[in-house]
Design a protein around this motif. Structure first.
Motif, short mmCIF file in Angstrom:
data_model
loop_
_atom_site.label_atom_id
_atom_site.label_comp_id
_atom_site.label_asym_id
_atom_site.label_seq_id
_atom_site.Cartn_x
_atom_site.Cartn_y
_atom_site.Cartn_z
N GLY A 65 0.83 -1.20 0.00
CA GLY A 65 0.00 0.00 0.00
C GLY A 65 0.86 1.25 0.00
N HIS A 66 1.91 1.22 0.81
CA HIS A 66 2.82 2.35 0.91
C HIS A 66 3.46 2.67 -0.44
N HIS A 68 2.26 2.22 -3.34
CA HIS A 68 1.27 2.90 -4.20
C HIS A 68 1.14 4.37 -3.83
N LEU A 69 1.17 4.67 -2.53
CA LEU A 69 1.11 6.08 -2.12
C LEU A 69 2.35 6.84 -2.60
N VAL A 70 3.52 6.20 -2.48
CA VAL A 70 4.76 6.83 -2.94
C VAL A 70 4.71 7.02 -4.46
N ALA A 71 4.18 6.04 -5.17
CA ALA A 71 4.09 6.15 -6.64
C ALA A 71 3.24 7.35 -7.05
N ALA A 72 2.11 7.53 -6.40
CA ALA A 72 1.23 8.64 -6.74
C ALA A 72 1.89 9.97 -6.41
N LYS A 73 2.60 10.03 -5.29
CA LYS A 73 3.29 11.27 -4.92
C LYS A 73 4.43 11.57 -5.89
#
Ligand code: AMP
Length: 109
Positions: A65-66, A68-73
């Motif tokens: 999950g983390h 994916h958050l890093v990818a979006a940022k």
């Protein structure tokens, strides 16, 4: 004795070979691909040893999950507001060449 890094991404993680780092935290590292397939081509890898996408377990929920958050940022920070691709190649028949799980963030074209 510490386990020897047995592939290029583990060597990047232990800093025995260099990479152009785009993001670094407790759970993951992101760096620019040496042979970019798009104007922006970043690889995001877990720090935990996970060899392929098929090897993930319920214990990996947080790191996955983390990532994916890093990818979006990273996509936002690297100018990919109009869109991007996030790609995982899994296993020999899936085109995976480095046996450490990685997410390709591609965009800019
Ligand atoms: P895959 O084919 O999905 O396993 O992707 C492996 C990716 O790692 C390829 O896009 C390579 O260009 C990239 N790669 C291999 N060695 C390095 C390195 N030392 N630094 C950055 N990217 C690398």
């Amino acid at each position: 004795m510490a386990m020897m890094a047995d592939n290029v991404f583990l060597k990047i993680l232990d800093r025995s070979i260099p990479a152009k780092v785009a993001h670094d935290d407790d759970l993951c590292l992101a760096f620019h691909d040496v042979r970019p397939q798009a104007p922006v081509h970043v690889l995001i890898i877990p720090k935990k040893v996970i060899r392929t996408h098929a090897d993930v377990t319920a214990a990996d929920r947080e790191v996955l999950g983390h990532i994916h958050l890093v990818a979006a940022k990273l996509a936002a920070d690297l100018g990919l507001a109009d869109g991007y691709r996030l790609v995982v190649n899994c296993g020999d028949r899936g085109g995976q060449t480095v046996p450490h799980l990685h997410f390709h963030l591609l965009g800019g074209r």
